[in-house]
Write a protein that holds these residues in place. Structure first.
Motif, PDB file in Angstrom:
ATOM      1  N   THR A  13      79.089   4.144  11.223  1.00 40.20           N
ATOM      2  CA  THR A  13      77.901   4.660  10.558  1.00 40.20           C
ATOM      3  C   THR A  13      78.280   5.106   9.155  1.00 40.20           C
ATOM      4  O   THR A  13      79.184   5.930   8.992  1.00 40.20           O
ATOM      5  N   PRO A  51      72.903  -0.786   5.439  1.00 39.39           N
ATOM      6  CA  PRO A  51      72.039   0.395   5.504  1.00 39.39           C
ATOM      7  C   PRO A  51      72.832   1.665   5.784  1.00 39.39           C
ATOM      8  O   PRO A  51      73.939   1.624   6.340  1.00 39.39           O
ATOM      9  N   ASP A  53      73.273   5.544   7.493  1.00 33.88           N
ATOM     10  CA  ASP A  53      72.930   6.339   8.680  1.00 33.88           C
ATOM     11  C   ASP A  53      72.381   5.472   9.815  1.00 33.88           C
ATOM     12  O   ASP A  53      71.458   5.862  10.536  1.00 33.88           O
ATOM     13  N   ALA A  54      72.942   4.276   9.964  1.00 35.13           N
ATOM     14  CA  ALA A  54      72.539   3.358  11.026  1.00 35.13           C
ATOM     15  C   ALA A  54      73.798   2.798  11.675  1.00 35.13           C
ATOM     16  O   ALA A  54      74.812   2.593  10.986  1.00 35.13           O
ATOM     17  N   HIS A  69      74.603  -5.628  11.176  1.00 35.73           N
ATOM     18  CA  HIS A  69      73.572  -4.679  11.570  1.00 35.73           C
ATOM     19  C   HIS A  69      72.462  -5.451  12.244  1.00 35.73           C
ATOM     20  O   HIS A  69      71.824  -6.306  11.618  1.00 35.73           O
ATOM     21  N   GLU A  70      72.265  -5.175  13.523  1.00 36.40           N
ATOM     22  CA  GLU A  70      71.223  -5.837  14.323  1.00 36.40           C
ATOM     23  C   GLU A  70      71.296  -7.353  14.171  1.00 36.40           C
ATOM     24  O   GLU A  70      70.298  -8.041  13.978  1.00 36.40           O
TER      25      GLU A  70
END
Length: 241
Positions: A13, A51, A53-54, A69-70
């Motif tokens: 993160t 991004p 805080d993910a 990310h994802e």
């Protein structure tokens, strides 16, 4: 002790403190995180803004690392042995004078950037304000004294912050030609540890321009001029800016 990333297995993160643009991580810092996971020297390619805080997934891929990310690829690292000609260090006095000419104080596209943003307070951002040296070359310089919040477990500066410090000065070396540009590829070589509280000379210079691509070199030196770290980067101009 630095609170740089949260590591949960293979998840990372990036805290909002370490932004470049307001909603994504500083490119040099992100590259430094991938480099920290590599067993040897590497080159990092930034594919999309990471991004803040993910939860991001850091995983091995072929002989390198990838950050997702994802399911979206954000950055990748591959083995790379950086070798380049590094100029002698500017003097302390010349570097101090150069940072007084930092153009970002008057006009800055990303004033909240962790590395070079003038809106960041001391002890929060790195506040590396690389301004033009008084010579005919496209080179910039500044002074930087890392604070205790950047310390690793052994009280030296964590490597990802050295990668970050080597990032933005390169942009300001090419900005007169590139206009607004984003970091595309980055490779750094760290030669010596840096102690919290010691003052470093920061230097950035243009290497070549090729259309929208701009190659730069950057370096960190001790006050006596000895080389601590250096990097090469490719910056990509943003059309219309």
């Amino acid at each position: 002790m630095v609170g740089t990333v949260t590591l949960l297995g293979q998840n990372i993160t990036i805290a909002s403190r370490f932004c470049g643009p307001p909603q994504s991580g500083n490119g040099g810092y992100v590259a430094g995180l991938l480099a920290k996971a590599m067993p040897a020297g590497c080159q990092v390619t930034l594919h999309a803004p990471p991004p803040l805080d993910a939860p991001l997934t850091l995983s091995a891929a072929d002989d390198g690392m990838q950050l997702h990310h994802e399911g979206r690829l954000l950055a990748s690292a591959r083995p790379y042995e950086l070798a380049m000609t590094v100029p002698p260090a500017p003097s302390i006095d010349a570097s101090s004078a150069a940072q007084q000419r930092f153009e970002g104080i008057v006009r800055h596209d990303l004033p909240g950037c962790f590395v070079c943003g003038p809106n960041r307070d001391p002890g929060d951002g790195l506040r590396i304000f690389a301004g033009p040296l008084d010579d005919p070359k496209q080179s910039v310089a500044a002074l930087w004294t890392p604070d205790a919040s950047l310390a690793d477990r052994d009280e030296t500066v964590a490597s990802e912050f050295l990668w970050a410090a080597l990032d933005c000065p390169g942009f300001f070396a090419v900005r007169p030609v590139s206009g607004l540009a984003l970091l595309g590829r980055f490779a750094a070589r760290l030669l010596e540890p840096v102690r919290v509280g010691e003052t470093l000379i920061v230097n950035g210079w243009a290497i070549r321009h090729d259309g929208r691509k701009h190659q730069t070199g950057t370096a960190l030196y001790r006050e006596n001029g000895s080389l601590v770290a250096f990097a090469e980067a490719t910056w990509i101009s943003i059309p219309g800016r």
